[in-house]
Enzyme design. Structure first.
Site, PDB file in Angstrom:
ATOM      1  N   HIS A 170     -10.105  99.568  56.491  1.00 52.46           N
ATOM      2  CA  HIS A 170     -10.188 100.286  55.223  1.00 52.46           C
ATOM      3  C   HIS A 170      -8.804 100.415  54.621  1.00 52.46           C
ATOM      4  CE1 HIS A 170     -11.670 103.004  52.166  1.00 52.46           C
ATOM      5  NE2 HIS A 170     -10.670 103.833  52.453  1.00 52.46           N
ATOM      6  N   SER A 171      -8.677 100.086  53.349  1.00 50.40           N
ATOM      7  CA  SER A 171      -7.420 100.189  52.615  1.00 50.40           C
ATOM      8  C   SER A 171      -6.342  99.358  53.322  1.00 50.40           C
ATOM      9  CB  SER A 171      -7.029 101.664  52.482  1.00 50.40           C
ATOM     10  OG  SER A 171      -6.061 101.855  51.482  1.00 50.40           O
ATOM     11  N   MET A 172      -5.261  99.939  53.792  1.00 48.66           N
ATOM     12  CA  MET A 172      -4.257  99.160  54.523  1.00 48.66           C
ATOM     13  C   MET A 172      -4.890  98.408  55.688  1.00 48.66           C
ATOM     14  SD  MET A 172      -0.803 100.421  56.572  1.00 48.66           S
ATOM     15  CE  MET A 172      -1.736 101.159  57.920  1.00 48.66           C
ATOM     16  N   ALA A 187      -7.652  96.973  55.864  1.00 46.85           N
ATOM     17  CA  ALA A 187      -8.288  95.726  55.426  1.00 46.85           C
ATOM     18  C   ALA A 187      -7.274  94.589  55.395  1.00 46.85           C
ATOM     19  CB  ALA A 187      -8.926  95.913  54.051  1.00 46.85           C
ATOM     20  N   SER A 222     -12.763  97.135  53.225  1.00 50.19           N
ATOM     21  CA  SER A 222     -13.253  98.316  52.528  1.00 50.19           C
ATOM     22  C   SER A 222     -12.120  98.972  51.758  1.00 50.19           C
ATOM     23  CB  SER A 222     -13.823  99.296  53.575  1.00 50.19           C
ATOM     24  OG  SER A 222     -14.053 100.570  53.035  1.00 50.19           O
TER      25      SER A 222
END
Length: 257
Positions: free
Chosen positions: A95-97, A99, A123
């Site tokens: 998720h975020s970083m 990803a 994500s």
């Protein structure tokens, strides 16, 4: 055998006739493996075995130096995968970083001709090669705290506690510096494995308009879905997120858009 510190939590194997697929869960900037602790203890997706990944400098690894490059982070994750059986199925979820870490890890696996994930599930993140979502050059601590509050997902009482802030801000700045440097320099390549891209409809950093851009990084099938919620939609829509990961196991992400 000493447990690898990158994977401090492990849920019990799911019941059934086949082994569950391991899902390595990578956190957002400033986050820790604790974000996925409830997932690791959940039985909502019996075919999946969630493994929260703890990065250095936070959570159970608080005393270790913070990583300064994407290569350093990916080297650590690759060492975890190296310890597992070569034929063991797995998925990388970030998720975020997280990803971007998952994407770069998959690129390294391709380059080193090593087993690939069943799918890469990303994500709340812009596709590689996009402008950085949260540049740091114009953000002092006060502005950065304001930005984090607006994203949701971080209780205000944490950001109002000076002791907690003293621990959070250095980790957050280090992660964002690492991420921004990576986003500025990465030259995206196409992966042979499927990609599933998820986004939050009200995400101020990586909203619905960015989700489809991940299609360009895979030749192995692509699916995208935008869910209600802000940047941390994955915690309020956990059932749907787990369903998307489960679907990636069974249909290898398909070709739906």
């Amino acid at each position: 055998m000493t447990r690898n510190r990158w994977t401090p939590w492990d849920s019990a194997p799911a019941s059934g006739g086949t082994d569950p697929v391991r899902v390595y869960c990578l956190p957002h900037a400033g986050g820790s493996a604790g974000a996925y602790l409830a997932w690791a203890r959940s039985w909502q997706a019996p075919g999946l075995h969630f493994v929260p990944v703890e990065l250095p400098g936070r959570g159970t690894r608080m005393g270790e130096p913070l990583p300064t490059s994407m290569r350093e982070v990916v080297d650590g994750l690759l060492s975890v995968l190296q310890e597992r059986p070569a034929d063991e199925p797995f998925i990388l979820f970030g998720h975020s970083m997280g990803a971007q870490i998952a994407y770069e890890t998959t690129r390294r696996l391709v380059a080193e001709v090593r087993p690939l994930p069943r799918a890469l599930v990303v994500s709340g993140c812009r596709p590689p090669g996009s402008p950085a979502a949260l540049p740091l050059h114009d953000r002092d601590d006060e502005r950065l705290i304001k930005d984090i509050l607006e994203l949701g997902g971080t209780p205000a009482e944490i950001l109002e506690n000076r002791d907690l802030l003293a621990m959070l801000l250095p980790v957050l700045r280090a992660d964002l510096t690492l991420l921004n440097t990576y986003m500025d320099t990465v030259r995206p390549t196409v992966l042979p494995c499927p990609v599933v891209a998820l986004g939050g409809a009200e995400d101020l950093l990586s909203g619905a308009e960015w989700v489809g851009g991940w299609r360009a990084v895979t030749a192995g099938g692509f699916r995208q879905r935008v869910l209600p919620g802000d940047h941390f939609f994955l915690h309020s829509r956990v059932d749907e997120v787990m369903a998307e990961i489960s679907a990636a196991v069974t249909d290898h992400a398909g070709t739906a858009g």
